[in-house]
Write an enzyme that holds these catalytic residues in place. Sequence first.
Site, short mmCIF file in Angstrom:
data_model
loop_
_atom_site.label_atom_id
_atom_site.label_comp_id
_atom_site.label_asym_id
_atom_site.label_seq_id
_atom_site.Cartn_x
_atom_site.Cartn_y
_atom_site.Cartn_z
N ASP A 53 0.84 -1.19 0.00
CA ASP A 53 0.00 0.00 0.00
C ASP A 53 0.88 1.24 0.00
OD1 ASP A 53 -2.96 1.04 0.80
OD2 ASP A 53 -1.43 2.25 1.79
N TYR A 58 2.66 9.86 0.21
CA TYR A 58 3.71 9.24 1.01
C TYR A 58 5.10 9.39 0.38
CZ TYR A 58 -0.27 6.53 2.91
OH TYR A 58 -1.45 6.13 3.45
N LYS A 88 -2.98 5.94 -4.03
CA LYS A 88 -4.08 6.84 -3.70
C LYS A 88 -3.92 8.21 -4.35
CE LYS A 88 -4.02 4.63 0.84
NZ LYS A 88 -2.59 4.29 0.92
N HIS A 121 -7.86 9.35 -1.62
CA HIS A 121 -7.20 9.30 -0.31
C HIS A 121 -8.08 9.86 0.80
CE1 HIS A 121 -2.86 9.23 1.45
NE2 HIS A 121 -3.74 8.86 2.35
#
Length: 326
Positions: A53, A58, A88, A121
Amino acid sequence: MASTAAVPEVALRSGSARPMPAVGMGTASFPPAPGATKDAVLAAIEVGYRHFDTAAMYRTERPLGDAVAEAARCGLLRSREELFVTSKLWCTQCHPDLVLPSLRETLKNLQMEYLDLYLIHWPVALKPGPLTFPKRKEDAVPFDFEGVWRAMEECQRLGLARAIGVSNFTTRHLDRVLAAATIPPAVNQVELNPAWQQRTLRAYCADRGVHVAAYSPLGGQNWDGTGSNAVLESEVLTGIAKARGKSVAQVALRWIYEQGVTSIVKSYNKERLRQNLDIFGWELTDEDRLKISQIPQKKTVTAGGLFSQEGEFTSVDPADLDIVER
């Protein structure tokens, strides 16, 4: 060594993704540490993880892609097809005309031709701009649920995302998406653990065929080093763990699995990665489950954390950003 055959999988009701393994490795790390992320993903593949994931926010898409490419070169993987990979769409890209370009950029970073799952997200839209954090409150704009979801559906129709879904959506957010959807969300990824059990949301999603995935399954990370962890420090879970000869983390992850929920658990430690997969050859007792059901509930993540404390919301109602079931 853990075996991928030992990790149960769930088939998603919408989309053509391979079945989703019941435990995935989360890669959120702040500040980003690309080298450590790549090494941890390689270690995870080695011990049996096939579910990863990531997210544009990120900044771990590129090291994840590098690790997967290296794993294929050195024989740890036969092909990318063995993996279930999620990424996302960030809030600044939650505009109908930016969804597809954002996915293409994600795929470029990952060095992949498709995602197994692409998620919105947050149910929050921000003015287009760089992926910085936190954002100014005045950058929040109304979310075009119908327009953004139609663009997500196009990503699936093009085969760039085998399945599509959402993250941090409450039942009222899901109501708006489902009202507009030709392709319903396959997954809703939310904060979920024994200290934040999401019973209302889980029942809603079960009724509508939306699979629930849990981030922060072990209580989340205190990025600033302050505060406590309601899962890892739980006396109830500690007592069950001691009685069963398991770790607190294993008890929490086993409980989540028994709820029919997929865990996205972040660790960069190889031994803990291994332990987090060792939750399938045993069960909790009815007494264990009753005790866990009585744990006081406390949510850690809120949409307010996306924004700096200064400024005001000028174009949206702050209530529209609430991601807690009422």
